[in-house]
Design a protein around this motif. Structure first.
Motif, PDB file in Angstrom:
ATOM      1  N   ASN A  83      37.838  16.608   8.887  1.00  0.00           N
ATOM      2  CA  ASN A  83      38.101  16.321  10.300  1.00  0.00           C
ATOM      3  C   ASN A  83      37.163  15.248  10.839  1.00  0.00           C
ATOM      4  O   ASN A  83      37.587  14.364  11.590  1.00  0.00           O
ATOM      5  CB  ASN A  83      37.972  17.599  11.143  1.00  0.00           C
ATOM      6  CG  ASN A  83      39.181  18.488  11.018  1.00  0.00           C
ATOM      7  OD1 ASN A  83      40.298  18.015  10.878  1.00  0.00           O
ATOM      8  ND2 ASN A  83      38.961  19.782  11.078  1.00  0.00           N
ATOM      9  N   ILE A  86      38.198  11.834   9.380  1.00  0.00           N
ATOM     10  CA  ILE A  86      39.417  11.341  10.037  1.00  0.00           C
ATOM     11  C   ILE A  86      39.064  10.766  11.407  1.00  0.00           C
ATOM     12  O   ILE A  86      39.572   9.715  11.807  1.00  0.00           O
ATOM     13  CB  ILE A  86      40.461  12.460  10.154  1.00  0.00           C
ATOM     14  CG1 ILE A  86      41.023  12.802   8.780  1.00  0.00           C
ATOM     15  CG2 ILE A  86      41.593  12.067  11.100  1.00  0.00           C
ATOM     16  CD1 ILE A  86      41.919  14.031   8.752  1.00  0.00           C
ATOM     17  N   THR A  87      38.175  11.441  12.134  1.00  0.00           N
ATOM     18  CA  THR A  87      37.728  10.942  13.434  1.00  0.00           C
ATOM     19  C   THR A  87      37.045   9.590  13.288  1.00  0.00           C
ATOM     20  O   THR A  87      37.274   8.667  14.080  1.00  0.00           O
ATOM     21  CB  THR A  87      36.772  11.952  14.091  1.00  0.00           C
ATOM     22  OG1 THR A  87      37.433  13.212  14.196  1.00  0.00           O
ATOM     23  CG2 THR A  87      36.334  11.485  15.460  1.00  0.00           C
ATOM     24  N   LEU A  89      37.527   7.412  10.850  1.00  0.00           N
ATOM     25  CA  LEU A  89      38.552   6.415  10.514  1.00  0.00           C
ATOM     26  C   LEU A  89      39.316   5.957  11.749  1.00  0.00           C
ATOM     27  O   LEU A  89      39.608   4.760  11.893  1.00  0.00           O
ATOM     28  CB  LEU A  89      39.534   6.988   9.496  1.00  0.00           C
ATOM     29  CG  LEU A  89      39.152   6.844   8.039  1.00  0.00           C
ATOM     30  CD1 LEU A  89      40.178   7.516   7.147  1.00  0.00           C
ATOM     31  CD2 LEU A  89      39.010   5.399   7.660  1.00  0.00           C
ATOM     32  N   ILE A  90      39.652   6.885  12.627  1.00  0.00           N
ATOM     33  CA  ILE A  90      40.312   6.504  13.880  1.00  0.00           C
ATOM     34  C   ILE A  90      39.397   5.594  14.694  1.00  0.00           C
ATOM     35  O   ILE A  90      39.843   4.603  15.293  1.00  0.00           O
ATOM     36  CB  ILE A  90      40.725   7.762  14.676  1.00  0.00           C
ATOM     37  CG1 ILE A  90      41.837   8.500  13.938  1.00  0.00           C
ATOM     38  CG2 ILE A  90      41.160   7.405  16.094  1.00  0.00           C
ATOM     39  CD1 ILE A  90      42.162   9.867  14.496  1.00  0.00           C
ATOM     40  N   GLY A  91      38.107   5.889  14.701  1.00  0.00           N
ATOM     41  CA  GLY A  91      37.139   5.039  15.399  1.00  0.00           C
ATOM     42  C   GLY A  91      37.084   3.641  14.806  1.00  0.00           C
ATOM     43  O   GLY A  91      36.996   2.649  15.541  1.00  0.00           O
ATOM     44  N   TYR A  92      37.150   3.546  13.474  1.00  0.00           N
ATOM     45  CA  TYR A  92      37.140   2.228  12.833  1.00  0.00           C
ATOM     46  C   TYR A  92      38.384   1.412  13.214  1.00  0.00           C
ATOM     47  O   TYR A  92      38.302   0.205  13.412  1.00  0.00           O
ATOM     48  CB  TYR A  92      37.052   2.364  11.316  1.00  0.00           C
ATOM     49  CG  TYR A  92      35.671   2.663  10.793  1.00  0.00           C
ATOM     50  CD1 TYR A  92      34.534   2.076  11.347  1.00  0.00           C
ATOM     51  CD2 TYR A  92      35.486   3.535   9.725  1.00  0.00           C
ATOM     52  CE1 TYR A  92      33.268   2.356  10.865  1.00  0.00           C
ATOM     53  CE2 TYR A  92      34.228   3.814   9.236  1.00  0.00           C
ATOM     54  CZ  TYR A  92      33.122   3.221   9.807  1.00  0.00           C
ATOM     55  OH  TYR A  92      31.867   3.495   9.328  1.00  0.00           O
ATOM     56  N   VAL A  93      39.529   2.073  13.293  1.00  0.00           N
ATOM     57  CA  VAL A  93      40.757   1.366  13.695  1.00  0.00           C
ATOM     58  C   VAL A  93      40.624   0.859  15.127  1.00  0.00           C
ATOM     59  O   VAL A  93      40.973  -0.294  15.427  1.00  0.00           O
ATOM     60  CB  VAL A  93      41.987   2.291  13.539  1.00  0.00           C
ATOM     61  CG1 VAL A  93      43.218   1.684  14.180  1.00  0.00           C
ATOM     62  CG2 VAL A  93      42.238   2.596  12.070  1.00  0.00           C
ATOM     63  N   ILE A  94      40.078   1.689  15.997  1.00  0.00           N
ATOM     64  CA  ILE A  94      39.873   1.267  17.392  1.00  0.00           C
ATOM     65  C   ILE A  94      38.887   0.106  17.453  1.00  0.00           C
ATOM     66  O   ILE A  94      39.100  -0.868  18.196  1.00  0.00           O
ATOM     67  CB  ILE A  94      39.406   2.457  18.249  1.00  0.00           C
ATOM     68  CG1 ILE A  94      40.542   3.468  18.385  1.00  0.00           C
ATOM     69  CG2 ILE A  94      38.917   1.999  19.616  1.00  0.00           C
ATOM     70  CD1 ILE A  94      40.139   4.785  18.993  1.00  0.00           C
TER      71      ILE A  94
END
Length: 142
Positions: A83, A86-87, A89-94
């Motif tokens: 978890n 995944i958080t 990775l979402i931060g890296y995309v942002i």
């Protein structure tokens, strides 16, 4: 003539209190005490693997052990690491999207440092106390 003390019934001791509630084994939170030393070491390595391999190792550990009742501690720790990664990775995309306005590069470095710090803290806590819960993480895998 009767006195007030004659009208009061004799006091009886209160009934014994019921024993404290103990949840059934399937409702209990898995602990490091109920797991083997190998599970504890693998949980520590699962948290540390986020530094290099992101979600790969926590995902593999979780998928291999998710149906085994004797590995409940390892499953809980691998889900926590998964978890968090995944958080991240979402931060890296942002951050990648925000590089258009130049703040994304700075936030990318900050997120990278936070990932390193939290992975190391999690590994140390798991090796000492047995469990760790990240202060901020999306709980997508439950």
């Amino acid at each position: 003539m009767s006195t007030p003390s004659d009208q009061i019934p004799p006091s009886t001791p209160p009934p014994p209190s019921p024993p404290p509630y103990e949840p059934p084994p399937y409702d209990r939170e898995p602990t490091a005490a109920s797991s083997s030393n190998d599970d504890k070491n693998l949980a520590m390595l699962t948290h540390l693997s986020g530094l290099i391999l992101s979600i790969i190792v926590p995902l593999v550990v979780w998928l291999i052990n998710k149906d085994r009742a004797d590995k409940a501690y390892l499953v809980a720790e691998s889900k926590e690491a998964l978890n968090f990664q995944i958080t991240v990775l979402i931060g890296y995309v942002i951050c990648w999207i925000l590089t258009i306005i130049l703040i994304g590069a700075f936030l990318h470095v900050v997120l990278w440092i936070l990932n390193i710090v939290f992975c190391i803290v999690a590994a140390v806590k798991v090796s000492q106390t047995g469990t760790y819960r990240y202060p901020f993480a999306l709980r997508l895998v439950s």
